[in-house]
Scaffold this motif. Sequence first.
Motif, PDB file in Angstrom:
ATOM      1  N   ILE A  82       0.858  -1.189   0.000  1.00 13.68           N
ATOM      2  CA  ILE A  82       0.000   0.000   0.000  1.00 13.68           C
ATOM      3  C   ILE A  82       0.892   1.235   0.000  1.00 13.68           C
ATOM      4  O   ILE A  82       1.539   1.560   1.004  1.00 13.68           O
ATOM      5  CB  ILE A  82      -0.950   0.017   1.212  1.00 13.68           C
ATOM      6  CG1 ILE A  82      -1.835  -1.231   1.233  1.00 13.68           C
ATOM      7  CG2 ILE A  82      -1.814   1.287   1.175  1.00 13.68           C
ATOM      8  CD1 ILE A  82      -2.769  -1.324   2.426  1.00 13.68           C
ATOM      9  N   ASN A  83       0.945   1.915  -1.141  1.00 14.48           N
ATOM     10  CA  ASN A  83       1.723   3.150  -1.264  1.00 14.48           C
ATOM     11  C   ASN A  83       0.845   4.316  -0.829  1.00 14.48           C
ATOM     12  O   ASN A  83       0.063   4.862  -1.619  1.00 14.48           O
ATOM     13  CB  ASN A  83       2.182   3.330  -2.714  1.00 14.48           C
ATOM     14  CG  ASN A  83       3.246   2.324  -3.104  1.00 14.48           C
ATOM     15  OD1 ASN A  83       4.260   2.189  -2.440  1.00 14.48           O
ATOM     16  ND2 ASN A  83       3.011   1.595  -4.188  1.00 14.48           N
ATOM     17  N   ASN A  84       0.983   4.690   0.429  1.00 14.88           N
ATOM     18  CA  ASN A  84       0.091   5.673   1.040  1.00 14.88           C
ATOM     19  C   ASN A  84       0.769   7.004   1.344  1.00 14.88           C
ATOM     20  O   ASN A  84       0.128   8.055   1.283  1.00 14.88           O
ATOM     21  CB  ASN A  84      -0.481   5.081   2.339  1.00 14.88           C
ATOM     22  CG  ASN A  84      -1.148   6.121   3.209  1.00 14.88           C
ATOM     23  OD1 ASN A  84      -2.215   6.626   2.888  1.00 14.88           O
ATOM     24  ND2 ASN A  84      -0.504   6.469   4.324  1.00 14.88           N
ATOM     25  N   ALA A  85       2.049   7.000   1.650  1.00 15.29           N
ATOM     26  CA  ALA A  85       2.732   8.216   2.098  1.00 15.29           C
ATOM     27  C   ALA A  85       2.704   9.305   1.031  1.00 15.29           C
ATOM     28  O   ALA A  85       2.906   9.039  -0.157  1.00 15.29           O
ATOM     29  CB  ALA A  85       4.175   7.891   2.471  1.00 15.29           C
ATOM     30  N   ALA A  86       2.456  10.533   1.478  1.00 12.73           N
ATOM     31  CA  ALA A  86       2.455  11.684   0.560  1.00 12.73           C
ATOM     32  C   ALA A  86       2.563  12.968   1.372  1.00 12.73           C
ATOM     33  O   ALA A  86       2.205  13.000   2.560  1.00 12.73           O
ATOM     34  CB  ALA A  86       1.191  11.713  -0.288  1.00 12.73           C
ATOM     35  N   ILE A  87       3.062  14.006   0.723  1.00  8.57           N
ATOM     36  CA  ILE A  87       3.074  15.336   1.328  1.00  8.57           C
ATOM     37  C   ILE A  87       2.460  16.318   0.335  1.00  8.57           C
ATOM     38  O   ILE A  87       2.387  16.044  -0.864  1.00  8.57           O
ATOM     39  CB  ILE A  87       4.496  15.799   1.706  1.00  8.57           C
ATOM     40  CG1 ILE A  87       5.400  15.894   0.468  1.00  8.57           C
ATOM     41  CG2 ILE A  87       5.094  14.875   2.759  1.00  8.57           C
ATOM     42  CD1 ILE A  87       6.730  16.556   0.743  1.00  8.57           C
ATOM     43  N   ASN A 135      -2.255   1.937  -4.764  1.00 10.49           N
ATOM     44  CA  ASN A 135      -1.756   3.311  -4.715  1.00 10.49           C
ATOM     45  C   ASN A 135      -2.861   4.239  -4.238  1.00 10.49           C
ATOM     46  O   ASN A 135      -3.953   4.267  -4.815  1.00 10.49           O
ATOM     47  CB  ASN A 135      -1.250   3.747  -6.087  1.00 10.49           C
ATOM     48  CG  ASN A 135      -0.031   2.951  -6.520  1.00 10.49           C
ATOM     49  OD1 ASN A 135       0.777   2.529  -5.695  1.00 10.49           O
ATOM     50  ND2 ASN A 135       0.112   2.726  -7.815  1.00 10.49           N
ATOM     51  N   ILE A 136      -2.571   5.003  -3.188  1.00 16.25           N
ATOM     52  CA  ILE A 136      -3.550   5.936  -2.644  1.00 16.25           C
ATOM     53  C   ILE A 136      -3.452   7.247  -3.412  1.00 16.25           C
ATOM     54  O   ILE A 136      -2.446   7.948  -3.336  1.00 16.25           O
ATOM     55  CB  ILE A 136      -3.317   6.179  -1.140  1.00 16.25           C
ATOM     56  CG1 ILE A 136      -3.271   4.846  -0.378  1.00 16.25           C
ATOM     57  CG2 ILE A 136      -4.418   7.078  -0.584  1.00 16.25           C
ATOM     58  CD1 ILE A 136      -4.519   3.997  -0.507  1.00 16.25           C
ATOM     59  N   ASN A 137      -4.508   7.577  -4.130  1.00 14.84           N
ATOM     60  CA  ASN A 137      -4.506   8.741  -5.000  1.00 14.84           C
ATOM     61  C   ASN A 137      -5.559   9.753  -4.539  1.00 14.84           C
ATOM     62  O   ASN A 137      -6.179   9.586  -3.493  1.00 14.84           O
ATOM     63  CB  ASN A 137      -4.733   8.326  -6.455  1.00 14.84           C
ATOM     64  CG  ASN A 137      -4.017   9.218  -7.440  1.00 14.84           C
ATOM     65  OD1 ASN A 137      -3.908  10.422  -7.247  1.00 14.84           O
ATOM     66  ND2 ASN A 137      -3.523   8.633  -8.521  1.00 14.84           N
ATOM     67  N   GLY A 175      -2.473  -7.809  -8.878  1.00 13.90           N
ATOM     68  CA  GLY A 175      -3.475  -6.840  -9.262  1.00 13.90           C
ATOM     69  C   GLY A 175      -3.010  -5.448  -8.871  1.00 13.90           C
ATOM     70  O   GLY A 175      -2.453  -5.256  -7.782  1.00 13.90           O
ATOM     71  N   VAL A 176      -3.213  -4.479  -9.747  1.00 10.52           N
ATOM     72  CA  VAL A 176      -2.782  -3.103  -9.481  1.00 10.52           C
ATOM     73  C   VAL A 176      -4.022  -2.227  -9.337  1.00 10.52           C
ATOM     74  O   VAL A 176      -4.807  -2.084 -10.277  1.00 10.52           O
ATOM     75  CB  VAL A 176      -1.872  -2.571 -10.606  1.00 10.52           C
ATOM     76  CG1 VAL A 176      -1.385  -1.160 -10.271  1.00 10.52           C
ATOM     77  CG2 VAL A 176      -0.681  -3.505 -10.816  1.00 10.52           C
ATOM     78  N   GLN A 177      -4.185  -1.657  -8.163  1.00 16.95           N
ATOM     79  CA  GLN A 177      -5.377  -0.879  -7.853  1.00 16.95           C
ATOM     80  C   GLN A 177      -4.987   0.525  -7.393  1.00 16.95           C
ATOM     81  O   GLN A 177      -3.862   0.761  -6.967  1.00 16.95           O
ATOM     82  CB  GLN A 177      -6.184  -1.563  -6.739  1.00 16.95           C
ATOM     83  CG  GLN A 177      -6.608  -2.988  -7.055  1.00 16.95           C
ATOM     84  CD  GLN A 177      -7.294  -3.662  -5.889  1.00 16.95           C
ATOM     85  OE1 GLN A 177      -7.810  -3.017  -4.982  1.00 16.95           O
ATOM     86  NE2 GLN A 177      -7.296  -4.990  -5.901  1.00 16.95           N
ATOM     87  N   GLN A 178      -5.944   1.441  -7.492  1.00 23.13           N
ATOM     88  CA  GLN A 178      -5.748   2.754  -6.891  1.00 23.13           C
ATOM     89  C   GLN A 178      -7.072   3.270  -6.367  1.00 23.13           C
ATOM     90  O   GLN A 178      -8.149   2.879  -6.830  1.00 23.13           O
ATOM     91  CB  GLN A 178      -5.113   3.743  -7.859  1.00 23.13           C
ATOM     92  CG  GLN A 178      -5.918   4.110  -9.081  1.00 23.13           C
ATOM     93  CD  GLN A 178      -5.178   5.105  -9.977  1.00 23.13           C
ATOM     94  OE1 GLN A 178      -4.416   5.944  -9.514  1.00 23.13           O
ATOM     95  NE2 GLN A 178      -5.395   4.999 -11.274  1.00 23.13           N
TER      96      GLN A 178
END
Length: 243
Positions: A82-87, A135-137, A175-178
Amino acid sequence: MRLNNKLIVITGGTSGIGYQMVQYLHPDNRLIVISRNADKLNDLSRQFEGVVTFQADLSRLEEVEAVADLIVKRFESIDVLINNAAIQNTPTFLDNDFQYETISREITINFTSICSLTYLLLPTLLHRDKSVILNINSGLALAPKTTSAIYCATKGALNIFTQSLRYQLEQTNIGVQQVFLKLVDTTMTQGRGANKMTAEQAARQIIEGVARDIQDHDIGKVKLLRLLLRFAPSIARKIMKKY
């Protein structure tokens, strides 16, 4: 994919949406959390027994590479990334408080580190019968606002990256999700916007989307935004410009 008895890697899992996902997922899964703040990681370890933590500043690619290497060596396979980190930096290029050096840092955390971590952990994801990259978008990936130009651009790039990666991996077990989120009430969004979704609500809906295998999961008003972009794009862009 039903998230039960899975090994899950979460970036930015010590606060906001990431922390809420840890709370939801911890009872039934094994978690690996990557974050920059060592104190928060220590608190997380004390609060959630068995959570494995790694400290890494995702704005520094050498640290992304190092933490990926540690995970690959320690765990033969993982089920979910889970790619969640963002600024998000809000000043415009014309504002007196805009800081030039934030450009590369924001791009690296929000986009380059995701590409890098995904590639470096790919061997562990390929070892499972079924794995997921999530991916958290943001709705800002679909239409930008006036402020936070770099943030909007990285989210747009993440949207395209996710779609292309999905094509690349469609003959594999991955599976690739966002998920496209509306404005969520977190530290990053303090003082901005109204009628925000809580981080707890966002985390719950994100996890439900994974369980239902939704490839592009629109949450909240993002559903309306996508309809407006289809049938009244000029209105949608006008609304988002002032968002």
